[in-house]
Design a protein around this motif. Structure first.
Motif, PDB file in Angstrom:
ATOM      1  N   GLU A  28      -0.121   3.530  13.893  1.00 22.83           N
ATOM      2  CA  GLU A  28      -1.495   4.007  13.685  1.00 22.83           C
ATOM      3  C   GLU A  28      -2.234   4.090  15.011  1.00 22.83           C
ATOM      4  O   GLU A  28      -2.026   3.266  15.897  1.00 22.83           O
ATOM      5  CB  GLU A  28      -2.234   3.057  12.748  1.00 22.83           C
ATOM      6  CG  GLU A  28      -1.741   3.187  11.318  1.00 22.83           C
ATOM      7  CD  GLU A  28      -2.516   2.306  10.346  1.00 22.83           C
ATOM      8  OE1 GLU A  28      -3.756   2.426  10.296  1.00 22.83           O
ATOM      9  OE2 GLU A  28      -1.876   1.503   9.658  1.00 22.83           O
ATOM     10  N   LEU A  73       2.471   6.681   3.720  1.00 27.85           N
ATOM     11  CA  LEU A  73       3.014   7.239   4.965  1.00 27.85           C
ATOM     12  C   LEU A  73       3.481   6.104   5.870  1.00 27.85           C
ATOM     13  O   LEU A  73       3.027   4.966   5.727  1.00 27.85           O
ATOM     14  CB  LEU A  73       1.933   8.046   5.698  1.00 27.85           C
ATOM     15  CG  LEU A  73       1.334   9.236   4.964  1.00 27.85           C
ATOM     16  CD1 LEU A  73       0.206   9.843   5.796  1.00 27.85           C
ATOM     17  CD2 LEU A  73       2.400  10.299   4.685  1.00 27.85           C
ATOM     18  N   GLU A 127      -7.818   8.204   7.588  1.00 20.77           N
ATOM     19  CA  GLU A 127      -9.225   8.129   7.183  1.00 20.77           C
ATOM     20  C   GLU A 127     -10.114   8.642   8.295  1.00 20.77           C
ATOM     21  O   GLU A 127      -9.709   8.687   9.463  1.00 20.77           O
ATOM     22  CB  GLU A 127      -9.630   6.688   6.863  1.00 20.77           C
ATOM     23  CG  GLU A 127      -9.543   5.772   8.076  1.00 20.77           C
ATOM     24  CD  GLU A 127     -10.373   4.497   7.984  1.00 20.77           C
ATOM     25  OE1 GLU A 127     -11.189   4.361   7.062  1.00 20.77           O
ATOM     26  OE2 GLU A 127     -10.205   3.648   8.871  1.00 20.77           O
ATOM     27  N   GLU A 170      -2.626   8.154  -3.346  1.00 19.78           N
ATOM     28  CA  GLU A 170      -1.935   8.992  -2.368  1.00 19.78           C
ATOM     29  C   GLU A 170      -0.581   8.454  -1.952  1.00 19.78           C
ATOM     30  O   GLU A 170      -0.243   7.295  -2.166  1.00 19.78           O
ATOM     31  CB  GLU A 170      -2.831   9.303  -1.168  1.00 19.78           C
ATOM     32  CG  GLU A 170      -3.098   8.153  -0.260  1.00 19.78           C
ATOM     33  CD  GLU A 170      -3.951   8.546   0.946  1.00 19.78           C
ATOM     34  OE1 GLU A 170      -4.777   9.466   0.873  1.00 19.78           O
ATOM     35  OE2 GLU A 170      -3.778   7.897   1.989  1.00 19.78           O
ATOM     36  N   GLU A 171       0.140   9.354  -1.360  1.00 21.01           N
ATOM     37  CA  GLU A 171       1.473   9.113  -0.842  1.00 21.01           C
ATOM     38  C   GLU A 171       1.416   8.060   0.273  1.00 21.01           C
ATOM     39  O   GLU A 171       0.503   8.068   1.092  1.00 21.01           O
ATOM     40  CB  GLU A 171       1.949  10.468  -0.292  1.00 21.01           C
ATOM     41  CG  GLU A 171       3.106  10.500   0.594  1.00 21.01           C
ATOM     42  CD  GLU A 171       3.144  11.822   1.401  1.00 21.01           C
ATOM     43  OE1 GLU A 171       4.220  12.122   1.922  1.00 21.01           O
ATOM     44  OE2 GLU A 171       2.121  12.540   1.522  1.00 21.01           O
TER      45      GLU A 171
HETATM   46  P1  AMP Z   1      -8.279   2.986   5.368  1.00 24.36           P
HETATM   47  O1  AMP Z   1      -9.403   2.090   4.934  1.00 24.36           O
HETATM   48  O2  AMP Z   1      -8.205   4.291   4.640  1.00 24.36           O
HETATM   49  O3  AMP Z   1      -8.177   3.084   6.854  1.00 24.36           O
HETATM   50  O4  AMP Z   1      -6.947   2.181   5.005  1.00 24.36           O
HETATM   51  C1  AMP Z   1      -6.724   0.892   5.505  1.00 24.36           C
HETATM   52  C2  AMP Z   1      -5.305   0.760   5.984  1.00 24.36           C
HETATM   53  O5  AMP Z   1      -4.406   1.010   4.900  1.00 24.36           O
HETATM   54  C3  AMP Z   1      -4.915   1.787   7.042  1.00 24.36           C
HETATM   55  O6  AMP Z   1      -5.269   1.379   8.330  1.00 24.36           O
HETATM   56  C4  AMP Z   1      -3.427   1.864   6.852  1.00 24.36           C
HETATM   57  O7  AMP Z   1      -2.789   0.791   7.518  1.00 24.36           O
HETATM   58  C5  AMP Z   1      -3.251   1.667   5.374  1.00 24.36           C
HETATM   59  N1  AMP Z   1      -3.127   2.973   4.698  1.00 24.36           N
HETATM   60  C6  AMP Z   1      -4.116   3.741   4.200  1.00 24.36           C
HETATM   61  N2  AMP Z   1      -3.622   4.875   3.657  1.00 24.36           N
HETATM   62  C7  AMP Z   1      -2.279   4.822   3.824  1.00 24.36           C
HETATM   63  C8  AMP Z   1      -1.198   5.705   3.488  1.00 24.36           C
HETATM   64  N3  AMP Z   1      -1.402   6.852   2.843  1.00 24.36           N
HETATM   65  N4  AMP Z   1       0.050   5.325   3.824  1.00 24.36           N
HETATM   66  C9  AMP Z   1       0.274   4.150   4.463  1.00 24.36           C
HETATM   67  N5  AMP Z   1      -0.688   3.286   4.798  1.00 24.36           N
HETATM   68  C10 AMP Z   1      -1.956   3.615   4.489  1.00 24.36           C
END
Ligand code: AMP
Ligand code: GLY
Length: 421
Positions: free
Chosen positions: A193, A189, A284, A186-187
């Protein structure tokens, strides 16, 4: 009521302390629990994934309410197993917990129902995934394993070579086992947060006060991602205006989408959000309270948590007025030296009183055990030292003051909780 908490971390300790405030709570058991939880609840030696023995225990002990806190037993159908046995349980059924357990599911859900999230593609073939990142040729690019991976399944690749290496290690070397059979690319971002936990009975959604996690191991957001090194509530970036936009464009549409898919979500739904220059987007979903978000959100809850749990199970959340205390909370996680990589266990913790606390703060135990009356380290994240005050600055001062009274060899904590984006 007799309540059984399933889980063993700081989140579960925070839930137990909150449930104990209820007049309705006569007795709490916790399976498998930890050293600090043992001071508040009766420990039951059953693993969190052991559905058969957990159901048997709940039946034999006439448990009135089972609270399933961690992601794995939720995804494995612990709530379904309890319901099948006629036992009331808090948490989503497995068919709804998939919103966390499969990123492919959650991304496709958001696309179908127009819920704002990062643009993405799904792959089941590593060659096609590699072709895609080469063709797109934009970095950073985010590579995510589909399934549960202890919070480690997300790789932010800064170069195309790193992205290719991530695809190979997840899909070919199976770094996260079958969780990496499919991936999401994915893109990337940008923006602050925000974590928003919400109570929902599948029909209405009541967001809790916001919070902010600090996922990196070291100060200034350096080092590896962890389960969370500290939290504050409220999140300074979450204005009333953004909250309203999130409610209208993300929270309500998600609850409606899950219902429309025949997967009504009952329990606590965690929205991991990023406030991007183009508005808030979902990073997420988690099917449960966050850890250490629960540690800062729950102390601010005024309404009886048992009443809320019961209303959710009975799909009557609309009738409950969920109220919060003003002010702020801060939680500083004290971790074992080396975490999130290898670390030692069994080190004596000093500075705690007999109940595992310290004056001026609430000490939630995450990875501790009790041996001969002494608290020993027993995990990566050891303690969540939490304080409540009128302002965030005061809460942080109180939490850090309490941290300074506690010690164990190798103890590591961040000194900038509440101070970074
Ligand atoms: P997640 O386990 O999906 O919460 O991802 C862990 C961390 O990765 C997140 O808290 C974000 O800091 C970072 N992250 C996940 N997806 C993205 C995204 N599309 N763009 C930027 N940072 C992301
Ligand atoms: N603190 C992030 C989580 O619980 O997933």
């Amino acid at each position: 009521m007799k309540i059984l908490m399933i889980g063993s971390g700081g989140r579960e300790h925070a839930l137990i302390k909150k449930l104990l405030e209820s007049d309705k709570c006569k007795k709490i058991y916790c399976a498998p629990g930890n050293g600090g939880i043992a001071k508040d609840a009766e420990i039951v030696n059953i693993g969190a994934m052991d559905k058969d023995n957990m159901v048997k225990f709940a039946k034999d002990n006439a448990i009135d309410l089972v609270f399933v806190a961690p992601d794995d037993p939720l995804a494995a159908g612990m709530v379904d197993a309890m319901e099948d046995a006629g036992i009331r349980a808090f948490g989503p059924n497995a068919n709804a917990a998939i919103i966390e357990a499969s990123k492919v599911f959650s991304k496709n859900l958001m696309k179908k129902y127009n819920i704002p999230t990062a643009r993405y593609e799904v792959f089941d073939d590593p060659r096609k995934a590699i072709e895609y990142v080469e063709k797109e040729n934009t970095v950073p690019v985010v590579v995510k394993a589909d399934g549960l991976a202890l919070g480690k399944g997300v790789i932010i690749a800064q170069t195309i070579d790193d992205a290719k290496a991530a695809i190979k290690s997840i899909m070919e070397d199976k770094q996260f086992g079958d969780s990496g059979n499919n991936i999401v690319i994915e893109e990337f971002l940008t923006g602050p947060e925000v974590s928003v936990l919400a109570f929902t009975d599948g029909n209405v959604v009541k967001p809790m006060v916001s919070s902010k996690d600090h996922k990196r191991a070291y100060d200034n957001d350096e080092g590896l991602n962890t389960g969370g090194m500290g939290t504050v509530s409220p999140n300074p970036y979450y204005t009333d205006e953004i909250a309203q936009e999130c409610y209208d464009t993300i929270f309500v549409p998600t609850i409606k989408a899950m219902k429309a898919e025949g997967r009504p979500f009952k329990g606590c739904l965690y929205f991991g959000l990023m406030i991007t220059p183009n508005g808030p987007k979902v990073i997420e979903y988690n099917a449960r309270f966050g850890d250490p978000e629960a540690q800062v959100v729950l102390p601010r809850l005024k309404t009886d948590l048992v009443d809320i749990c019961e209303a959710i199970i009975d799909e009557k959340l609309a009738d409950v007025d969920v109220e919060w205390y003003d002010g702020a909370t801060a939680c500083v996680v004290m971790a074992s030296g080396g975490y999130p990589l290898a670390y030692k266990k069994g080190i004596e913790i000093t500075g705690l009183d007999e109940k595992g606390g310290v004056d001026g703060a609430i000490v939630y135990h995450a990875g501790t055990k009790l041996e001969n009356g002494k608290f020993l380290t027993n995990g990566g994240r050891v303690l969540g030292v939490t304080a409540k005050a009128d302002t965030l600055d005061e809460a942080l001062d109180k939490a850090y003051d309490a941290v300074s009274k506690i010690n164990f060899e190798g103890a590591h904590f961040r000194k900038d909780i509440g101070r970074t984006k």
